[in-house]
Each structure stands twice: as C-alpha cells, then as structure tokens.
Write an enzyme that holds these catalytic residues in place. Structure first.
Site, short mmCIF file in Angstrom:
data_model
loop_
_atom_site.label_atom_id
_atom_site.label_comp_id
_atom_site.label_asym_id
_atom_site.label_seq_id
_atom_site.Cartn_x
_atom_site.Cartn_y
_atom_site.Cartn_z
N TRP A 21 29.06 47.44 62.80
CA TRP A 21 30.14 46.37 62.27
C TRP A 21 30.73 46.77 60.97
O TRP A 21 29.86 47.10 60.06
CB TRP A 21 29.91 44.98 62.49
CG TRP A 21 31.00 44.20 62.06
CD1 TRP A 21 32.34 44.30 62.30
CD2 TRP A 21 30.94 43.22 60.74
NE1 TRP A 21 33.04 43.28 61.60
CE2 TRP A 21 32.17 42.57 60.57
CE3 TRP A 21 29.80 42.84 59.88
CZ2 TRP A 21 32.48 41.44 59.84
CZ3 TRP A 21 30.16 41.69 59.02
CH2 TRP A 21 31.53 41.20 59.02
N TYR A 54 35.13 46.30 66.97
CA TYR A 54 34.86 46.93 65.65
C TYR A 54 35.78 48.23 65.56
O TYR A 54 35.63 49.22 66.45
CB TYR A 54 33.51 47.49 65.57
CG TYR A 54 32.32 46.38 65.87
CD1 TYR A 54 32.73 45.06 65.57
CD2 TYR A 54 30.85 46.58 65.98
CE1 TYR A 54 31.88 43.91 65.64
CE2 TYR A 54 30.09 45.59 66.00
CZ TYR A 54 30.52 44.18 65.95
OH TYR A 54 29.36 43.31 66.07
N GLN A 180 23.42 36.39 70.49
CA GLN A 180 23.49 37.19 69.15
C GLN A 180 24.06 36.06 68.43
O GLN A 180 25.32 36.16 68.17
CB GLN A 180 24.35 38.39 69.43
CG GLN A 180 24.41 39.15 68.04
CD GLN A 180 24.89 40.62 68.20
OE1 GLN A 180 25.47 41.40 67.35
NE2 GLN A 180 24.28 41.31 69.38
N TRP A 209 22.28 39.03 63.62
CA TRP A 209 23.39 39.60 62.83
C TRP A 209 23.67 39.20 61.60
O TRP A 209 23.19 38.03 61.12
CB TRP A 209 24.66 39.48 63.52
CG TRP A 209 25.53 38.37 63.62
CD1 TRP A 209 25.52 37.59 64.84
CD2 TRP A 209 26.26 37.94 62.94
NE1 TRP A 209 26.49 36.65 64.91
CE2 TRP A 209 26.90 36.69 63.48
CE3 TRP A 209 26.96 38.23 61.70
CZ2 TRP A 209 28.05 36.06 62.98
CZ3 TRP A 209 28.02 37.35 61.01
CH2 TRP A 209 28.52 36.28 61.83
N SER A 210 23.85 40.14 60.55
CA SER A 210 23.96 39.87 59.27
C SER A 210 23.18 39.39 58.40
O SER A 210 22.99 38.31 57.66
CB SER A 210 25.28 39.02 58.77
OG SER A 210 26.52 39.65 58.85
N LEU A 212 21.64 40.26 55.97
CA LEU A 212 21.60 40.30 54.46
C LEU A 212 22.84 39.40 53.78
O LEU A 212 23.60 39.76 52.87
CB LEU A 212 21.76 41.67 53.84
CG LEU A 212 20.47 42.60 54.12
CD1 LEU A 212 20.32 44.10 53.49
CD2 LEU A 212 19.08 42.05 53.26
N ALA A 213 23.46 38.92 55.02
CA ALA A 213 24.72 38.09 54.72
C ALA A 213 25.79 39.02 54.04
O ALA A 213 26.30 39.02 52.80
CB ALA A 213 24.44 37.17 53.55
N ARG A 230 30.73 46.79 50.45
CA ARG A 230 31.63 46.39 51.46
C ARG A 230 32.51 45.20 51.03
O ARG A 230 33.74 45.03 51.37
CB ARG A 230 30.76 45.58 52.33
CG ARG A 230 31.56 44.71 53.44
CD ARG A 230 30.66 44.03 54.69
NE ARG A 230 29.82 45.04 55.17
CZ ARG A 230 29.04 44.78 56.27
NH1 ARG A 230 28.77 43.37 56.67
NH2 ARG A 230 28.18 45.65 57.03
N GLN A 292 20.01 53.11 52.53
CA GLN A 292 19.69 51.93 52.80
C GLN A 292 18.93 51.65 54.13
O GLN A 292 18.12 50.84 54.37
CB GLN A 292 21.02 51.08 53.06
CG GLN A 292 21.97 51.02 51.89
CD GLN A 292 23.26 50.67 52.16
OE1 GLN A 292 23.87 50.62 53.34
NE2 GLN A 292 24.18 50.29 51.10
#
Ligand code: NDP
Length: 328
Positions: A21, A54, A180, A209-210, A212-213, A230, A292
């Site tokens: 994403w 996406y 999810q 998901w996310s 790491l926010a 981002r 990363q």
C-alpha cells in the site's frame, strides 16, 4: 524468522510480512520492489500483501513483475489481494462485494499479477447493501475454482464476521479464516476487543496493517514532516492530522529511552509490541526503501525483550490500563 499458523488453518505465515500500500508504483518501481521483496525473503518473509485498489491496480502489476524477475518457487511464498472499492465508477463496480464484482475482481487481479492463483483474498471492507450470503457464496466459488486458496475479511464488524461464518457452516462452504484489522500502539480497538472471541471460538487469524501508523511510530515525524516521507506525498495530505498530532508525537518520543534500553530503534520497538500479541498471525510492514526492511525485520529480536514490566511502561505512556486476563 518465526512462523505462525494463520489462525486455525494449515498454512503458516512469517510473523513479519510485507505489504505494498502507498509504496508500490508510487514510491517503488519494479526494480526497487525486487530489492525490497528479496531483502524481506532473505530475512524469511513468506507473505506479500496487495489489493486491487492500491495504485489503481498498478501495485499488483509491480508485484507480479517483481515476482517474475525474482523467479522464486511458487510454493515458497504467499500473495494476497483484496476487493471492495473497485477500479471503475460503474454502478455495480465500486464499494461493493456483489458476486459479479468479486468474480471480475479476482480475474483482473490474476491477470495483473500474472498468476494462476493467489493464496489469500479479502473483502477489503464490509458492504452493507449486498447480502452477506451472496458474498460468502462468491468467495467460496473463487476458492473452489482454485483462483484463491483462503479468504478473509478486513475491518468487518464482529457481527458481520459471525454471520459470514455461520452462513458458510450452514451450507458447508469455505469459511472466512482471517481478518485484516489496523493494529498498532495507537489503534488497539477491535483486535484487543470485539475480535478476541473469534480467535478463541473460531480460530480466526489476523494479518494486521499499519503497525507503524504510517511511519509515525518510527519517530521520523517528531520534528515535522520529512520531505522524503509518506507524509510529504501528494494525495496523502489526509494523514497530516495524525502525523503532526502533538499528543501522539509526545508518546512516540517517550518510547525512545525504552527502545534505547533494549538496544533497538523506536520503529523496532513498535513492531515488536505488535508481535507480542499472540492473536496476531503476521505483522504486515511497509517499506519505501530496503534499509527499512532490514531495520524492521530486526524487531523480531526485540520482541522477546518485552517483559511484562516493559509492556506496563509502554501501556502507561499510552494511557492504557490492562484488565486482568481471564483463562477461557
Ligand atoms: P506502516 O504503518 O508500517 O508504515 C509503513 C511506512 O512507514 C513505510 O512505507 C515508510 O514510509 C515508513 N517506514 C517503515 N519502516 C520505517 C522505519 N524503520 N523508519 C522510518 N520509516 C519507516 O505500514 P503501512 O501503513 O504501509 O501498512 C502495511 C501494509 O498493511 C500495507 O502495505 C498493506 O498491505 C496493508 N494495509 C491494509 C489495509 C486494509 O485496509 N486492509 C490498510 C492499510 C494497509 P516512508 O518511507 O514513505 O515515510
């Protein structure tokens, strides 16, 4: 890398995985995707998450092309995609889980990924206007035809998931096996609440998901929005409220001494915290560059260091009071 069963299914997923994403196509071309996926695979990642929506289908094309270049044995990895928002504005083509859309969705995804089948498909959001029974039958058929192997839900309410499971059981259809949801230090909601029942009663898996926010939990936004992040991307201005929220940033800053004590980074600590939850099957990480991936994969080494005392310190920072665990 440790592997966890996807709920009560027979397949195992790497506890850390990679999703596409925002990144694939927008920030990451095919060559960069090859580099990111290869680094992850070398660390033991076996699950790559995608969705039709996406980059409007282009993310699937990038992943498919990268996999072709990588030439891995198909049995050695899992790929997923998801349907709901659609790619066109036609009356039956957006914000829906109707049978026609789902079947056209899977056919299009397989073409873009250039694959015979995907391992997992998700209903990316619930659809309040299509009967759940219609959606369950379509997902079952897609699995029966061998175009996908398992199916699940994303951000469905507990009551909707139960209804889907019960319909499937009543008709002896393939049941949804995985949810999810968003899950990170700021968003514990359903995963620690409503959903707990599914893991215990139905053995539902979770691919979260996310973690790491969107990068907030790496500490990179502590001094504003970096140009190469981002948060600086065109079209993602809607994230700014969160990424510059002073209260949240203060909490991220407060994690720094703990991360240092454990010999890791704040990002690794935030990911390790997700890994500590036994109901998480896999933490889907995102990466815009290969460094990363290397940093994030090391979070698995930090997770065992999260003692109950450290977990309590983290809870205190986030203003969370844990209730006594029951044994059922
Ligand atoms: P994260 O919250 O982990 O954010 C990932 C982004 O954070 C990266 O792209 C990168 O962005 C930044 N980042 C990652 N690692 C680091 C690091 N170590 N240091 C600094 N910055 C870092 O995950 P995503 O939000 O990307 O979600 C992960 C996956 O979950 C998605 O790819 C998708 O597959 C899935 N997902 C599913 C949804 C659903 O509705 N089912 C919704 C959203 C995501 P940058 O470098 O550009 O700043």
């Amino acid at each position: 890398m440790q592997y966890r069963h996807l709920g009560r299914t027979g397949i195992q997923v790497s506890e850390l995985s990679i999703g596409s994403w925002v990144t694939f196509k927008n920030q990451v071309d095919v060559d960069a995707a090859v580099e990111i996926m290869a680094a992850a695979y070398d660390h033991g990642v076996n699950f790559f998450d995608n969705a039709e929506v996406y980059a409007s289908g282009k993310s699937e094309e990038v992943m498919g092309a990268a996999l072709k270049k990588l030439g891995w044995r198909r049995g050695s990895y899992l790929v997923s995609t998801k349907f709901y928002w659609g790619l066109h504005d036609g009356i039956n083509e957006k914000n829906t889980l109707n049978r026609k859309r789902l079947i056209e969705g899977i056919n299009g995804a397989l073409q873009r990924l250039d694959m015979d089948y995907v391992d997992l498909i998700y209903c990316h959001r619930p659809d309040k206007t299509t009967p759940i029974e219609e959606t369950v039958w379509a997902m079952h058929n897609i699995v029966e035809w061998g175009k996908a192997l398992y199916w699940g839900t994303s951000e469905w309410a507990a009551s909707e998931i139960i209804e889907a499971i019960q319909i499937a059981e009543r008709h002896h259809l393939h049941k949804p096996v995985v949810e999810q949801p968003q899950y990170n230090l700021f968003e514990r909601g359903r995963l620690e609440g409503d959903y707990v029942r599914f893991y215990k009663e139905y053995g539902y898996g979770t691919t979260i998901w996310s973690p790491l926010a969107s990068g907030l939990l790496s500490g990179k936004y502590n001094k504003g929005i970096p140009q190469d992040s981002r948060g600086a991307l065109k079209g993602y201005e809607w994230l700014h409220g969160n990424l510059t929220n002073q209260e949240k940033l203060a909490k991220v800053t407060a994690l720094e001494p703990i991360a240092k004590e454990l010999g890791g980074t704040v990002a690794q600590l935030a990911l390790a915290w997700c890994l500590k939850n036994p109901f998480v099957s896999t933490v889907i990480t995102g990466a815009s560059r290969v460094e990363q991936v290397h940093e994030n994969m090391k979070s698995a080494e930090i997770a065992p260091k999260l003692t109950p005392e450290i977990m309590e310190r983290i809870d205190t920072i986030f203003g969370v009071k844990r209730e006594e665990e029951d044994d059922d």
